[in-house]
Design a protein around this motif. Structure first.
Motif, short mmCIF file in Angstrom:
data_model
loop_
_atom_site.label_atom_id
_atom_site.label_comp_id
_atom_site.label_asym_id
_atom_site.label_seq_id
_atom_site.Cartn_x
_atom_site.Cartn_y
_atom_site.Cartn_z
N LYS A 1 7.80 -8.95 -24.30
CA LYS A 1 7.33 -8.21 -25.37
C LYS A 1 7.27 -9.23 -26.73
O LYS A 1 6.39 -8.94 -27.49
CB LYS A 1 8.36 -7.13 -25.68
CG LYS A 1 8.43 -6.20 -26.51
CD LYS A 1 9.83 -5.46 -26.70
CE LYS A 1 9.75 -4.62 -28.17
NZ LYS A 1 10.91 -3.75 -28.38
N ASP A 2 7.93 -10.29 -26.87
CA ASP A 2 7.90 -10.69 -28.01
C ASP A 2 6.49 -11.57 -28.04
O ASP A 2 5.74 -11.76 -29.17
CB ASP A 2 8.89 -12.03 -27.91
CG ASP A 2 9.12 -12.92 -28.99
OD1 ASP A 2 8.95 -12.25 -30.12
OD2 ASP A 2 8.92 -14.16 -28.78
N THR A 3 6.06 -11.92 -26.84
CA THR A 3 4.78 -12.72 -26.70
C THR A 3 3.66 -11.71 -27.11
O THR A 3 2.83 -12.11 -27.82
CB THR A 3 4.44 -13.18 -25.20
OG1 THR A 3 5.50 -14.19 -24.79
CG2 THR A 3 2.91 -14.02 -25.28
N GLU B 1 3.68 -9.13 -29.13
CA GLU B 1 4.05 -8.76 -30.45
C GLU B 1 3.49 -10.00 -31.24
O GLU B 1 2.83 -9.78 -32.33
CB GLU B 1 5.51 -8.58 -30.79
CG GLU B 1 6.09 -7.11 -30.54
CD GLU B 1 7.36 -6.97 -31.12
OE1 GLU B 1 8.14 -8.24 -31.32
OE2 GLU B 1 7.99 -5.76 -30.65
N LYS B 2 3.75 -11.23 -30.99
CA LYS B 2 3.22 -12.23 -31.65
C LYS B 2 1.55 -12.23 -31.72
O LYS B 2 1.06 -12.78 -32.60
CB LYS B 2 3.87 -13.59 -31.23
CG LYS B 2 5.47 -13.88 -31.52
CD LYS B 2 5.67 -15.11 -31.07
CE LYS B 2 7.37 -15.42 -31.42
NZ LYS B 2 7.95 -16.43 -31.05
N ARG B 3 1.14 -12.02 -30.78
CA ARG B 3 -0.31 -11.95 -30.59
C ARG B 3 -1.04 -10.82 -31.23
O ARG B 3 -2.17 -10.62 -31.23
CB ARG B 3 -0.82 -12.12 -29.03
CG ARG B 3 -0.36 -13.49 -28.44
CD ARG B 3 -0.82 -13.64 -27.01
NE ARG B 3 -0.56 -14.84 -26.29
CZ ARG B 3 -0.66 -14.96 -25.03
NH1 ARG B 3 -1.48 -14.12 -24.15
NH2 ARG B 3 -0.19 -16.07 -24.73
N GLY B 4 -0.23 -9.78 -31.55
CA GLY B 4 -0.63 -8.59 -31.98
C GLY B 4 -1.30 -7.56 -31.13
O GLY B 4 -1.80 -6.76 -31.40
#
Length: 103
Positions: A12-14, A16-19
């Protein structure tokens, strides 16, 4: 060894960071809206002016960093088969000339 919950959190974090997560959510929302859309009543034909308005709204949303709202609008318009204008100068609306820079 990582737990399933930890792997989900990292994924999920990855995303989110990539949009990508916002785009995925927006696409799901667009598909839900499309599924709920009442197709028994046909839509009126979309005029050039309304296509322009759709594109201006999309550009406004993107300019102001409303990425998710813009991606929902874009996805809905694609589902409806309505093209987005990429070049405002290509429009043949008589009133649009006043908004475009003179060349």
């Amino acid at each position: 060894m990582a737990t399933v919950a930890e792997l989900k959190a990292v994924l999920k974090d990855t995303l989110e960071k990539r949009g990508a997560l916002g785009q995925i959510k927006a696409r799901i929302r667009a598909e839900v809206f499309n599924a709920l859309d009442d197709r028994s009543e046909p839509r009126p034909p979309l005029s050039h002016e309304n296509l322009l308005i759709n594109e201006l709204i999309r550009e406004y949303l993107e300019y102001n960093k409303y990425k998710y709202a813009a991606s929902v609008l874009t996805a809905v318009l694609r589902i409806l088969g309505k093209p987005l204008f990429q070049n405002l100068a290509s429009l043949k609306c008589p009133w649009i000339g006043s908004f475009l820079p003179k060349s």
